[in-house]
Design a protein around this motif. Structure first.
Motif, mmCIF file in Angstrom:
data_model
loop_
_atom_site.group_PDB
_atom_site.id
_atom_site.type_symbol
_atom_site.label_atom_id
_atom_site.label_comp_id
_atom_site.label_asym_id
_atom_site.label_seq_id
_atom_site.Cartn_x
_atom_site.Cartn_y
_atom_site.Cartn_z
ATOM 1 N N VAL A 185 0.488 -1.607 -0.405
ATOM 2 C CA VAL A 185 -0.319 -0.013 -0.125
ATOM 3 C C VAL A 185 1.017 1.573 0.150
ATOM 4 O O VAL A 185 0.237 2.397 -0.738
ATOM 5 C CB VAL A 185 -1.058 0.350 1.411
ATOM 6 C CG1 VAL A 185 -2.023 1.712 0.945
ATOM 7 C CG2 VAL A 185 -1.805 -1.403 1.342
ATOM 8 N N LEU A 186 1.913 1.217 1.019
ATOM 9 C CA LEU A 186 2.625 2.533 0.583
ATOM 10 C C LEU A 186 3.672 2.658 0.111
ATOM 11 O O LEU A 186 4.262 3.631 -0.590
ATOM 12 C CB LEU A 186 3.565 1.930 2.565
ATOM 13 C CG LEU A 186 3.412 2.675 3.206
ATOM 14 C CD1 LEU A 186 4.152 2.753 4.766
ATOM 15 C CD2 LEU A 186 2.224 3.934 3.990
ATOM 16 N N GLN A 187 4.532 1.153 -0.509
ATOM 17 C CA GLN A 187 4.523 1.430 -2.222
ATOM 18 C C GLN A 187 4.553 2.287 -2.880
ATOM 19 O O GLN A 187 4.555 3.236 -4.184
ATOM 20 C CB GLN A 187 5.505 0.492 -2.307
ATOM 21 C CG GLN A 187 6.884 -0.383 -1.850
ATOM 22 C CD GLN A 187 7.048 -1.442 -2.500
ATOM 23 O OE1 GLN A 187 6.258 -2.376 -3.017
ATOM 24 N NE2 GLN A 187 7.515 -2.552 -0.842
ATOM 25 N N ALA A 188 2.755 1.658 -3.469
ATOM 26 C CA ALA A 188 1.727 2.270 -4.280
ATOM 27 C C ALA A 188 1.341 3.690 -4.036
ATOM 28 O O ALA A 188 1.535 4.914 -5.113
ATOM 29 C CB ALA A 188 0.354 1.532 -4.675
ATOM 30 N N VAL A 189 0.927 4.470 -2.700
ATOM 31 C CA VAL A 189 1.015 5.498 -2.639
ATOM 32 C C VAL A 189 1.898 6.648 -3.337
ATOM 33 O O VAL A 189 1.852 7.597 -3.750
ATOM 34 C CB VAL A 189 0.671 5.659 -0.827
ATOM 35 C CG1 VAL A 189 0.245 7.035 -1.059
ATOM 36 C CG2 VAL A 189 -1.072 5.333 -0.779
#
Length: 351
Positions: A185-189
């Motif tokens: 999730v953080l990588q995508a954001v």
């Protein structure tokens, strides 16, 4: 109408500033502002004292925050003498505490903590105002609205700490976790808006070796959130909703500090579950709720930015802010963890 023009102008100026800073400040060239020769090593070679952009952006942040404080208190018709005294006492207590608490928590002699300083400021501000109000009643048989000053302090602090994150980007401190160690999730954001720091003298490089890697741009996120909180608080303040402005500013800053600590990769002190800074932030938030519950709401008041600007644009105020900027620049701008050598020579072709 003028109040909303003031808010829109602030928003546009901060948006332009952030756009440029987020793009350029992670670069190596935006850490050292100047190197001043202080001791001769050999003919033409001097040991240098580095002056940093960290100091420049910190001084700018503090002076902008104090300027906003002057404008807000002036808009609420707080006497200028009370505003000056409040600024002086709060800074006198908070600036030294930023380094004292960093030494106690992080065990480092040459660092400082804005979070620790803000905690001290939040604790002492109501007490300082109570003492000043009591003294004013005794001397001048007059009083002032403490709630409006507390709200102005909280709002101005949100702006100051948000803008102060630019100093952290420049120096490479208070950095976020590398994306490679984060969840999906953080990588995508943050995949397309991460920071990549360059330069071996950046703190992220010599402390964690994360230069050249994509990291969460936690300084930028914090800057946007804090300045956004400051703008919301300013809007409420200009509507004379002082208690709401105070709570929004304090809770917004302190709650996000607790969350942001989980996204940072720099050393934040020991703690079994929460770091010392997270504990202070939670305590500060609870303390703010208590203060908001017990302090008097105040009388109905028409708040005008025009009155605030008129109070702010006084020769004495401008001189005070100039001296404050110079003090903060030299206090925080001298680098104690980096060094340099300056070579001085003559261009023979230009003789």
């Amino acid at each position: 109408m003028i109040n909303y023009i003031f808010l829109i102008t602030l928003t546009l100026l901060f948006a332009l500033l952030f756009g440029w800073c987020f793009k350029h400040l992670p670069e190596e060239r935006w850490q050292i502002l100047a190197s001043v020769p202080v001791k001769k090593i050999s003919p033409g070679v001097w040991e240098g004292m580095n002056v940093t952009y960290y100091g420049l952006f910190n001084a700018n942040a503090i002076v902008i925050a104090v300027s906003i404080f002057f404008i807000l208190t002036g808009a609420a018709r707080v006497p200028l003498s009370v505003t000056l005294a409040t600024v002086f006492v709060i800074l006198l207590l908070c600036l030294p505490s930023s380094r004292i608490l960093a030494r106690l928590i992080e065990k480092k002699a040459y660092t400082s903590t804005v979070g620790g300083a803000s905690f001290v400021g939040l604790l002492v501000a109501p007490l300082v105002l109570l003492a000043m109000d009591g003294a004013r009643r005794m001397i001048a048989a007059d009083s002032f609205e403490s709630v409006s000053i507390l709200a102005a302090i909280a709002v101005a602090y949100a702006f100051g700490e948000g803008l102060g994150r630019l100093a952290c980007i420049s120096f490479g401190c208070c950095y976020g976790k590398p994306l490679s160690r984060c969840g999906r999730v953080l990588q995508a954001v943050f995949r397309h808006c991460s920071f990549v720091f360059s330069g071996k003298t950046k703190k992220i490089a010599y402390e964690s070796g994360l230069d050249g890697q994509k990291v969460i741009p936690i300084q930028a996120v914090t800057a946007v959130i804090y300045v956004g909180v400051g703008l919301v608080g300013t809007c409420l303040f200009l509507q004379a909703r002082f208690t709401s402005a105070f709570l929004i500013a304090v809770l917004g800053v302190q709650v996000w500090r607790v969350v942001s600590e989980t996204l940072r990769a720099d050393w934040r002190g020991r703690g079994n579950l929460l770091t010392a800074y997270q504990v202070m932030s939670l305590g500060g938030a609870a303390y703010a709720v208590f203060i908001a519950a017990v302090m008097p709401v105040g009388h109905d008041l028409i708040v005008s930015v025009v009155d605030g600007l008129r109070s702010f644009l006084q020769p004495g105020t401008i001189i005070f802010l100039t001296l404050l900027w110079l003090f903060c620049f030299f206090y925080t701008g001298r680098s104690r963890v980096t060094g340099s050598q300056v070579t001085v020579y003559v261009h023979s072709s230009r003789i």
